[in-house]
Motif scaffolding. Sequence first.
Motif, PDB file in Angstrom:
ATOM      1  N   LEU A 134      81.377 -82.871   1.954  1.00  0.00           N
ATOM      2  CA  LEU A 134      82.714 -82.875   2.553  1.00  0.00           C
ATOM      3  C   LEU A 134      82.666 -83.030   4.071  1.00  0.00           C
ATOM      4  CD1 LEU A 134      84.319 -79.955   0.473  1.00  0.00           C
ATOM      5  CD2 LEU A 134      85.033 -82.357   0.425  1.00  0.00           C
ATOM      6  N   TYR A 135      81.697 -82.365   4.717  1.00  0.00           N
ATOM      7  CA  TYR A 135      81.707 -82.318   6.186  1.00  0.00           C
ATOM      8  C   TYR A 135      80.641 -83.197   6.841  1.00  0.00           C
ATOM      9  CZ  TYR A 135      84.877 -78.417   5.421  1.00  0.00           C
ATOM     10  OH  TYR A 135      85.939 -77.653   5.033  1.00  0.00           O
ATOM     11  N   GLY A 136      79.809 -83.849   6.052  1.00  0.00           N
ATOM     12  CA  GLY A 136      78.808 -84.764   6.612  1.00  0.00           C
ATOM     13  C   GLY A 136      77.871 -84.060   7.564  1.00  0.00           C
ATOM     14  N   ASP A 137      77.792 -84.572   8.766  1.00  0.00           N
ATOM     15  CA  ASP A 137      76.844 -84.028   9.741  1.00  0.00           C
ATOM     16  C   ASP A 137      77.346 -82.769  10.442  1.00  0.00           C
ATOM     17  OD1 ASP A 137      75.196 -86.091   9.130  1.00  0.00           O
ATOM     18  OD2 ASP A 137      75.953 -87.394  10.729  1.00  0.00           O
ATOM     19  N   GLN A 138      78.589 -82.463  10.256  1.00  0.00           N
ATOM     20  CA  GLN A 138      79.121 -81.281  10.961  1.00  0.00           C
ATOM     21  C   GLN A 138      78.461 -80.013  10.438  1.00  0.00           C
ATOM     22  OE1 GLN A 138      83.582 -81.881  10.796  1.00  0.00           O
ATOM     23  NE2 GLN A 138      83.372 -80.508  12.543  1.00  0.00           N
ATOM     24  N   PRO A 139      78.007 -79.141  11.305  1.00  0.00           N
ATOM     25  CA  PRO A 139      77.396 -77.904  10.815  1.00  0.00           C
ATOM     26  C   PRO A 139      78.428 -77.015  10.119  1.00  0.00           C
ATOM     27  CG  PRO A 139      77.495 -77.913  13.217  1.00  0.00           C
ATOM     28  CD  PRO A 139      78.006 -79.239  12.770  1.00  0.00           C
ATOM     29  N   PHE A 140      77.970 -76.300   9.144  1.00  0.00           N
ATOM     30  CA  PHE A 140      78.882 -75.411   8.418  1.00  0.00           C
ATOM     31  C   PHE A 140      78.118 -74.174   7.971  1.00  0.00           C
ATOM     32  CE2 PHE A 140      77.021 -78.305   5.310  1.00  0.00           C
ATOM     33  CZ  PHE A 140      76.535 -77.430   4.353  1.00  0.00           C
ATOM     34  N   THR A 141      78.879 -73.155   7.592  1.00  0.00           N
ATOM     35  CA  THR A 141      78.267 -71.944   7.030  1.00  0.00           C
ATOM     36  C   THR A 141      78.907 -71.650   5.680  1.00  0.00           C
ATOM     37  OG1 THR A 141      79.898 -70.551   8.148  1.00  0.00           O
ATOM     38  CG2 THR A 141      77.799 -70.886   9.283  1.00  0.00           C
ATOM     39  N   VAL A 142      78.129 -71.013   4.841  1.00  0.00           N
ATOM     40  CA  VAL A 142      78.653 -70.535   3.553  1.00  0.00           C
ATOM     41  C   VAL A 142      78.343 -69.046   3.484  1.00  0.00           C
ATOM     42  CG1 VAL A 142      78.473 -70.668   1.036  1.00  0.00           C
ATOM     43  CG2 VAL A 142      78.259 -72.754   2.418  1.00  0.00           C
ATOM     44  N   LYS A 143      79.382 -68.246   3.506  1.00  0.00           N
ATOM     45  CA  LYS A 143      79.174 -66.789   3.506  1.00  0.00           C
ATOM     46  C   LYS A 143      79.908 -66.146   2.353  1.00  0.00           C
ATOM     47  CE  LYS A 143      78.714 -66.196   8.479  1.00  0.00           C
ATOM     48  NZ  LYS A 143      79.503 -65.958   9.697  1.00  0.00           N
ATOM     49  N   ARG A 144      79.261 -65.164   1.770  1.00  0.00           N
ATOM     50  CA  ARG A 144      79.934 -64.404   0.722  1.00  0.00           C
ATOM     51  C   ARG A 144      80.981 -63.489   1.358  1.00  0.00           C
ATOM     52  NH1 ARG A 144      77.335 -59.885  -3.361  1.00  0.00           N
ATOM     53  NH2 ARG A 144      79.233 -59.560  -4.589  1.00  0.00           N
ATOM     54  N   VAL A 145      82.138 -63.442   0.765  1.00  0.00           N
ATOM     55  CA  VAL A 145      83.184 -62.539   1.252  1.00  0.00           C
ATOM     56  C   VAL A 145      82.969 -61.180   0.601  1.00  0.00           C
ATOM     57  CG1 VAL A 145      85.668 -62.083   1.266  1.00  0.00           C
ATOM     58  CG2 VAL A 145      84.822 -64.426   1.608  1.00  0.00           C
ATOM     59  N   GLU A 146      82.830 -60.173   1.441  1.00  0.00           N
ATOM     60  CA  GLU A 146      82.631 -58.822   0.909  1.00  0.00           C
ATOM     61  C   GLU A 146      83.979 -58.303   0.411  1.00  0.00           C
ATOM     62  OE1 GLU A 146      79.734 -57.415   0.481  1.00  0.00           O
ATOM     63  OE2 GLU A 146      78.729 -59.117   1.452  1.00  0.00           O
ATOM     64  N   THR A 203      83.332 -74.773   8.920  1.00  0.00           N
ATOM     65  CA  THR A 203      82.653 -75.652   9.882  1.00  0.00           C
ATOM     66  C   THR A 203      82.848 -75.086  11.285  1.00  0.00           C
ATOM     67  OG1 THR A 203      84.632 -76.981  10.163  1.00  0.00           O
ATOM     68  CG2 THR A 203      83.038 -77.732   8.521  1.00  0.00           C
ATOM     69  N   SER A 204      82.119 -75.660  12.226  1.00  0.00           N
ATOM     70  CA  SER A 204      82.218 -75.127  13.581  1.00  0.00           C
ATOM     71  C   SER A 204      83.426 -75.679  14.321  1.00  0.00           C
ATOM     72  CB  SER A 204      80.944 -75.449  14.358  1.00  0.00           C
ATOM     73  OG  SER A 204      80.691 -76.834  14.279  1.00  0.00           O
ATOM     74  N   GLY A 205      83.889 -76.847  13.957  1.00  0.00           N
ATOM     75  CA  GLY A 205      85.000 -77.449  14.698  1.00  0.00           C
ATOM     76  C   GLY A 205      86.197 -77.694  13.809  1.00  0.00           C
ATOM     77  N   PRO A 206      87.304 -78.096  14.428  1.00  0.00           N
ATOM     78  CA  PRO A 206      88.512 -78.347  13.641  1.00  0.00           C
ATOM     79  C   PRO A 206      88.377 -79.628  12.807  1.00  0.00           C
ATOM     80  CG  PRO A 206      88.890 -78.888  15.944  1.00  0.00           C
ATOM     81  CD  PRO A 206      87.502 -78.326  15.874  1.00  0.00           C
ATOM     82  N   VAL A 207      88.904 -79.549  11.611  1.00  0.00           N
ATOM     83  CA  VAL A 207      88.891 -80.718  10.719  1.00  0.00           C
ATOM     84  C   VAL A 207      90.292 -80.902  10.157  1.00  0.00           C
ATOM     85  CG1 VAL A 207      87.929 -81.723   8.596  1.00  0.00           C
ATOM     86  CG2 VAL A 207      86.476 -80.288  10.064  1.00  0.00           C
ATOM     87  N   PRO A 208      90.931 -82.044  10.416  1.00  0.00           N
ATOM     88  CA  PRO A 208      92.244 -82.260   9.794  1.00  0.00           C
ATOM     89  C   PRO A 208      92.093 -82.310   8.276  1.00  0.00           C
ATOM     90  CG  PRO A 208      91.737 -83.967  11.417  1.00  0.00           C
ATOM     91  CD  PRO A 208      90.476 -83.186  11.200  1.00  0.00           C
ATOM     92  N   ILE A 209      93.063 -81.765   7.586  1.00  0.00           N
ATOM     93  CA  ILE A 209      92.971 -81.733   6.123  1.00  0.00           C
ATOM     94  C   ILE A 209      92.890 -83.160   5.564  1.00  0.00           C
ATOM     95  CG2 ILE A 209      95.479 -81.674   5.633  1.00  0.00           C
ATOM     96  CD1 ILE A 209      93.113 -79.392   3.819  1.00  0.00           C
ATOM     97  N   ALA A 210      93.557 -84.078   6.225  1.00  0.00           N
ATOM     98  CA  ALA A 210      93.583 -85.462   5.715  1.00  0.00           C
ATOM     99  C   ALA A 210      92.185 -86.087   5.726  1.00  0.00           C
ATOM    100  CB  ALA A 210      94.535 -86.301   6.545  1.00  0.00           C
TER     101      ALA A 210
END
Lengths: 799, 188
Positions: free
Chosen positions: B152-164, B177-184
């Motif tokens: 979905l985000y390609g080269d953009q860094p992202f994190t996946v964290k479990r929600v406690e 992701t670290s930056g804003p991504v338009p939903i479109a």
Amino acid sequence: MANATTKTYQIAQDLPTPDSQRMTTTQPQSWKAKLAEKIPPQMADEIDTFENQMVLRCQGKIEDKVFAELRLRRGAYGQRYDNGFRHDGEKTQEIAFPHPELTKGPETKWEAPGMQRIKIPYGGLSAEQMEVLADIAEEYSDSILHITTRQDIQLHFLSLEDTPDMHRRLAAVGITVREACGNSVRNVTACPLAGVCRDEAFDVTGYANETANYFLGHRDVQDFGRKFKIAFSGCAQHPCGLTYMHDLGLIAKKRQREGQEEIGFELYVGGGLGAVPHLAKLFDDFVPPEELLPLSQAIARVYARLGEKKNRNKARIKFLVQKLGIDEFRRLVLEERATLENDPEWTQWLQAIPQYSETGRPEPVTAGQVIDLGEDAEAFAQWKATNIYVQRQPGFACVTLNLPLGDLTAQQMRGLADVARRFTPDATRTTVEQNLLLRWVHEPDLPALYLALKALRLHTPGAQTIADVTACPGTDTCKLGIASSRGLAGELRQRLAHKGYQYDEALKDIRVKVSGCFNSCSQHTVAEIGFYGSNRLIDRHRVPHLHLILGGEWSNNAAHYGQSLGVIPTKRVPEVVDFLIDLYLQGKNQGETFSQFVNRIGKKDIKERVQPFTHVPSYAEDPSFYTDWGDAREYTIGDIGIGECAGEVVSLTNFDVARAESLNFEATLLLDGGDMNGNVQQAADKALAAMVKAAQAVLKAQNVDIADDAAVIIRDFRRYFYDTELFFDPFVKGKFASYLFNAYDNRQAPASFDRARQAVEEARLFIEAAYECHSRMMQAGINSPGAFTQWYETRVPVS
Amino acid sequence: MDVERFYLKFFARENAIDETGFIPIFHDWIRLKSLPGTLIDVADYRHVPDGPGIMLISFEINYAMEHGGGQFGLSAQRKLGSDGSHSERIVELAKRTALFGSLLEADSRLNGALTLDGGRFLYAANDRLRLPNTADAFAALQPDLQAAAATLYGDQPFTVKRVENDPRERLTALVETSGPVPIAALAG
């Protein structure tokens, strides 16, 4: 996802024979395996059987009609649009389910979302059950749990594929869905205050639950013509159990005999709401506990044997009691009782009754703590004024959770399980006003409980007041819905609460209840202000309307039924409610209740005053009148489908014949006071109106837009139904039709009491003939204007 | 991992919007078949606090402009199976949800009042049998989510964290992701 498939359907195609084991063992893990140790064997077998029946249906080895009844007996209902069609406001469009050829009932698509009704006997819920209910609502439904007016819980937008696992998860915590629908004993309800009520004779909880257990799957309740509803009340004066409107109603009673106190029940039979409300008749003023089950069983057997089976509109026990008279019905039941062989189960359960006794936690949870409500203090005081019932046990209270339209989320239900564990001895009940009740709360814990409920947003004040509006599902999800009962109820609830009426001593005890059709699922007939769905053709467009029902009374155990004052356009209903409230506040005498006020002023006078609200602007002037609450589509009745209440087939004709029946019922009421009450002419006129309405109803098969003009109806009825002999009874031929023609021809003549009474009786027979005629037409395939034209042309060749 | 039922939620930047406006839009989408899938009906739950708000029910997915957890946003509850791995299904649902969101944002009747954050979404396993709310289950889920997020985000860094959360709640993870991504941008 374009290739989305139906699991059971796929399996059914792959397997030469049904094999429910294979269905589940194809998955790495299953609820069946996981819960095997927790589900009682009989319940597990029933669920496996149903799962097998699903496979057989997919293979075409079970007829769709039969399968429909099988799933209904598991509480798995259809839902609106499940015939695969939906009107989008402009036209009817087909809903493109992947396998439209596969059905779960006549004209009911397998893949269409459905509803699951979950029986909660006497409304009793444990925290563990609440957690499972929350889980299944989240995983299989839309995360909403809906409390019904019969203390059930309903989930919507479910896939039939999910029902076996859902049933297993419920069974693992002691909940069965068996006979939640179908022509059998439905959920046995009871006053939610049982055991803590200040006015009860004794706690009916155990009696209700043991009665439910006894009749669950009992051979004598499998052959009814319609459903059978049982309710228990601890007292005669409060409406918490609504015994007078049930097929079988039990009211706890004590008596002294030879210096000893005995407990037992007043037993009522033949009550019911629906299109033709009937107050139950007293069958026996004292039934001892050991006679409760055998006598109920005898009643069930007489009903199964003598009750109507073919005409479902006349098949409830109320019609049998009415037909036979209570004395003859009682004689037959007692005769039946005498023939029953002794069953040890009639009395074994009595030993278990003490186990139903509850007590509160030994100490308040907040003992020794000071709960600072801070800025919540005022809101707490308001909540406490409306949502608290002080128990007869000193120091304890019940707390009602005012659920909007009976709904709560899965997350709220899960949180509530924690609250129930923390503050109560795990004692929660559903109520017939679509709320939840926490019992045995230490009064000093109320501030902390309020804050806990606030965190869950379950702290709404105004429970069981005018702002706590009840509504059936209506057009939101019900196939029979004519109007958006929930849309309107949501609007009314908001407006009434905004005005603070729930705190007004003069108003708070008024109940507002809204049904989407005449079937009374919201119990509108016993509300002080009731509404039920209807529609009118105006300006060549359909306009949603609601009948205004006044004269009912929720207090005194809902023993007074209201009558229709005519229809109001849906969009004007909030104004009408405001108007009625103002009228009452300005004109009431000291201590006069709303229903007393209505009776004093008179329905005729109120109807005249409400008349200005009946005006509907033209479509060009204000198209908003041509849409319903909460719906953007132009209103249509095209989505009304086939009702699934125990497989009942309900058409437009059914609806209008039922309306005719209501009119005739009102005519009957007008004659209640004898010949000196001044209502004789009105009764005769109403009887004629009822016949005209019934004639119009059958004419809808020929012309769905048949006018309301009586002359046109009589003319067309004569042409299409009398001259063609379509309305002729096989035995008395055109006799019933002649009642209509004679009454219409003599409509200007003044009516005597005897003539009015005869008109009412004739109207009753005419309406009955209309039902029969409609049934014959359905059987002959004359079920639409097109089919009618085709039939008519064969009878009357076009020259 | 063969998980069919799960739920995604993209958050709205606004906390409040007149939800009544969604009703005619969703009805129009059904009429015009504006979205892929078998669209069925609109459900109005505005009366339920922190509830599902306004829903568009389809055969495959329940979409909702909802308030679950007190946070307003667009959710999609996947109900039915189809071909593909779990991570492919996540990507497909995210794209469908993004398409829904981008159409909604662009609808002139809302006058630009809605903006959805495409760079952050919740995943909740709607299947307590196959994915219970445990550390082991999260360990099994994480690679699927990472693969989906990478698509979905390609080269953009992202994190996946479990929600406690409460162990009785669904196993939930936050993908961010670290930056804003338009939903479109996700809808393509």
